[in-house]
Design a protein around this motif. Structure first.
Motif, PDB file in Angstrom:
ATOM      1  N   LEU A 267      35.835  27.683  36.014  1.00 22.02           N
ATOM      2  CA  LEU A 267      35.539  26.426  36.698  1.00 22.02           C
ATOM      3  C   LEU A 267      36.198  25.242  36.008  1.00 22.02           C
ATOM      4  N   ARG A 268      36.754  25.471  34.818  1.00 27.37           N
ATOM      5  CA  ARG A 268      37.525  24.403  34.159  1.00 27.37           C
ATOM      6  C   ARG A 268      38.700  23.978  35.030  1.00 27.37           C
ATOM      7  N   PHE A 269      39.211  24.927  35.833  1.00 26.71           N
ATOM      8  CA  PHE A 269      40.366  24.667  36.678  1.00 26.71           C
ATOM      9  C   PHE A 269      39.944  24.783  38.143  1.00 26.71           C
ATOM     10  N   PRO A 270      40.009  23.697  38.896  1.00 28.12           N
ATOM     11  CA  PRO A 270      39.436  23.689  40.248  1.00 28.12           C
ATOM     12  C   PRO A 270      40.219  24.512  41.274  1.00 28.12           C
ATOM     13  N   ARG A 271      41.480  24.817  41.015  1.00 27.62           N
ATOM     14  CA  ARG A 271      42.288  25.518  42.013  1.00 27.62           C
ATOM     15  C   ARG A 271      41.980  27.006  42.007  1.00 27.62           C
ATOM     16  N   PHE A 272      41.809  27.559  43.191  1.00 23.18           N
ATOM     17  CA  PHE A 272      41.580  28.994  43.322  1.00 23.18           C
ATOM     18  C   PHE A 272      41.997  29.434  44.721  1.00 23.18           C
ATOM     19  N   SER A 273      42.140  30.747  44.877  1.00 19.29           N
ATOM     20  CA  SER A 273      42.436  31.344  46.183  1.00 19.29           C
ATOM     21  C   SER A 273      41.293  32.268  46.571  1.00 19.29           C
ATOM     22  N   GLU A 274      41.044  32.382  47.863  1.00 17.17           N
ATOM     23  CA  GLU A 274      39.967  33.235  48.344  1.00 17.17           C
ATOM     24  C   GLU A 274      40.541  34.475  49.017  1.00 17.17           C
ATOM     25  N   TYR A 275      39.866  35.605  48.786  1.00 12.36           N
ATOM     26  CA  TYR A 275      40.285  36.873  49.389  1.00 12.36           C
ATOM     27  C   TYR A 275      39.069  37.559  50.000  1.00 12.36           C
ATOM     28  N   SER A 276      39.338  38.394  50.995  1.00 10.51           N
ATOM     29  CA  SER A 276      38.247  39.067  51.694  1.00 10.51           C
ATOM     30  C   SER A 276      37.618  40.173  50.859  1.00 10.51           C
ATOM     31  N   SER A 277      38.350  40.673  49.859  1.00 11.57           N
ATOM     32  CA  SER A 277      37.807  41.727  48.991  1.00 11.57           C
ATOM     33  C   SER A 277      38.504  41.699  47.647  1.00 11.57           C
ATOM     34  N   CYS A 278      37.811  42.192  46.624  1.00 13.39           N
ATOM     35  CA  CYS A 278      38.412  42.285  45.292  1.00 13.39           C
ATOM     36  C   CYS A 278      39.567  43.287  45.294  1.00 13.39           C
ATOM     37  N   ARG A 279      39.481  44.295  46.131  1.00  6.58           N
ATOM     38  CA  ARG A 279      40.556  45.291  46.197  1.00  6.58           C
ATOM     39  C   ARG A 279      41.864  44.637  46.644  1.00  6.58           C
ATOM     40  N   GLU A 303      34.575  45.667  47.415  1.00  6.83           N
ATOM     41  CA  GLU A 303      34.567  45.211  48.804  1.00  6.83           C
ATOM     42  C   GLU A 303      34.018  43.799  48.964  1.00  6.83           C
ATOM     43  N   LEU A 304      33.627  43.153  47.880  1.00  2.20           N
ATOM     44  CA  LEU A 304      33.058  41.808  47.971  1.00  2.20           C
ATOM     45  C   LEU A 304      34.147  40.752  48.129  1.00  2.20           C
ATOM     46  N   GLU A 305      33.824  39.689  48.886  1.00  2.00           N
ATOM     47  CA  GLU A 305      34.723  38.541  48.930  1.00  2.00           C
ATOM     48  C   GLU A 305      34.847  37.956  47.524  1.00  2.00           C
ATOM     49  N   CYS A 306      35.995  37.402  47.216  1.00  2.00           N
ATOM     50  CA  CYS A 306      36.218  36.966  45.835  1.00  2.00           C
ATOM     51  C   CYS A 306      37.061  35.700  45.777  1.00  2.00           C
ATOM     52  N   ARG A 307      37.066  35.122  44.600  1.00  2.00           N
ATOM     53  CA  ARG A 307      37.939  33.990  44.283  1.00  2.00           C
ATOM     54  C   ARG A 307      38.879  34.409  43.160  1.00  2.00           C
ATOM     55  N   VAL A 308      40.110  33.954  43.229  1.00  2.00           N
ATOM     56  CA  VAL A 308      41.109  34.282  42.217  1.00  2.00           C
ATOM     57  C   VAL A 308      41.558  32.991  41.541  1.00  2.00           C
ATOM     58  N   TYR A 309      41.446  32.966  40.224  1.00  2.00           N
ATOM     59  CA  TYR A 309      41.857  31.815  39.422  1.00  2.00           C
ATOM     60  C   TYR A 309      43.092  32.218  38.617  1.00  2.00           C
ATOM     61  N   ILE A 310      44.226  31.598  38.929  1.00  2.00           N
ATOM     62  CA  ILE A 310      45.482  31.906  38.263  1.00  2.00           C
ATOM     63  C   ILE A 310      45.866  30.733  37.372  1.00  2.00           C
TER      64      ILE A 310
END
Length: 374
Positions: A267-279, A303-310
């Motif tokens: 959460l230190r970095f506000p930018r993220f991408s959303e995906y329908s599953s961790c896979r 199979e859970l929806e997820c957020r990706v922080y790069i």
């Protein structure tokens, strides 16, 4: 009834007030350590051109990770990371020694904090108690930097205390290990507790002796004698079984608090991408790891929806690269952290209930034994 006030007062002060005041102190101290570790990851890293060496004086806050080169005058150290050399004034500084871990090096795509991260706390020692350090010892420094004769110098200030951490292994693991292990194993058992319990028990033994020498004070002497044995009561059967449950629940709560803090790191970095599953996220980001927690079943994880922080240059320019993580979070990290916090509180409530039940049970049995024996 008024005669019981002095022994009860002694028991409350030495068995509760002093240990609990120490508990709040150590919890606040470790919270500050974790905060400093997070701030270190957000400070610019010293480079050859930053800060500018032309002028002298306060250059701002920086972090630096490197190896020990030399100790100067027993109060300063020189560090080098292969590109830059810095000096740090260590007088009055407390060093944190991160626990050693090896298994983290072989960790897979899913983080397994309970298995790969050390469960013990970092050791904290005063610099004046350090007699020798091997050349090449890994150091993390974070705090105010001053330029002196063209050399960056870390110095402790009242507004910006200097963080000094000794570590081994990969520097990419420093932040995660610090956040996970930087908390007391048991806040009640702190540096004040042993002396407070001994002082309270001894004082109550003295009061017991005084009461026994008085006429018509047998009951008062018995009650005071029971109070003097309070610190030992939970550790004998059958209450010992409840103490074991207490340790298990408390340890689970500690794990959950560690997972809560690790989940909040991205959460230190506000930018993220959303995906329908961790896979799906794992396939698109092969260098990202999944950071999960104990409230999520592993069979449901992929199979859970997820957020990706790069950790991209766009949102982390100038920050230490080894503190930046590519992470897949199975959900909203703030919500997951809140659930971990709530579960941790329940574990602490269960721990308190377990130790209390065992304590009361043993206290009753101990009282009956003394009544029969005396």
């Amino acid at each position: 009834m008024l005669e019981l006030i002095p022994p009860l007062f002694v028991a409350v002060i030495f068995y509760a007030v002093l240990p609990l005041s120490g508990a709040f102190m150590v919890r606040r101290r470790w919270r500050m350590f974790r905060k400093q570790a997070v701030e270190a990851s957000l400070c610019r890293e010293i480079t050859y051109s930053d800060p500018v060496r032309v002028t002298s004086g306060d250059a701002g806050s920086y972090s630096f990770t490197g190896e020990l080169q030399a100790i100067q005058d027993d109060s300063s150290i020189w560090l080098n990371n292969g590109k830059v050399t810095v000096r740090a004034e260590m007088k009055g500084i407390k060093l944190y020694l991160l626990p050693t871990t090896q298994s983290i090096e072989n960790e897979g795509r899913i983080e397994e904090n309970k298995l790969v991260l050390p469960q013990e706390m970092p050791k904290k020692i005063k610099w004046e108690s350090v007699y020798s350090l091997a050349q090449g010892t890994g150091f993390l420094l974070s705090g105010k930097v001053f330029i002196e004769n063209g050399t960056p110098v870390f110095r402790n200030t009242e507004d910006f205390p200097l963080l000094a951490v000794i570590y081994d292994g990969r520097k990419e693991t420093i932040l995660r290990r610090s956040i996970w292990s930087g908390r007391q194993l048991n806040e009640y058992w702190n540096s004040i507790t042993p002396f407070s319990l001994m002082a309270g028990s001894f004082s109550l033994f003295v009061l017991t002796f005084i009461y026994y020498r008085q006429q018509n004070a047998d009951f008062l002497a018995l009650e005071t004698l029971i109070l003097s044995f309070f610190p030992l009561i939970p550790f004998v059967p059958p209450g010992l079984l409840m103490y074991m449950f207490f340790r298990r629940f408390w340890r689970s709560g500690r794990y959950l608090r560690g997972e809560r803090d690790l989940l909040r790191l991205p959460l230190r970095f506000p930018r993220f991408s959303e995906y329908s599953s961790c896979r799906e996220a794992m396939e698109e980001h092969p260098d990202a790891r999944i950071r999960s927690c104990g409230i999520i079943q592993e069979e449901d994880l992929f199979e859970l929806e997820c957020r990706v922080y790069i950790a991209s240059e766009e949102n982390a320019a100038g920050l230490p690269k080894h503190f930046l993580e590519n992470l897949i979070i199975p959900g909203d990290p703030e919500i997951l952290a809140g659930k971990c916090r709530s579960r941790a509180r329940w574990m602490e409530i269960l721990a308190a209930a377990s130790i209390s039940f065992g304590f009361v049970l043993n206290l009753i049995l101990f009282y009956l034994f003394l009544m029969w024996f005396l």
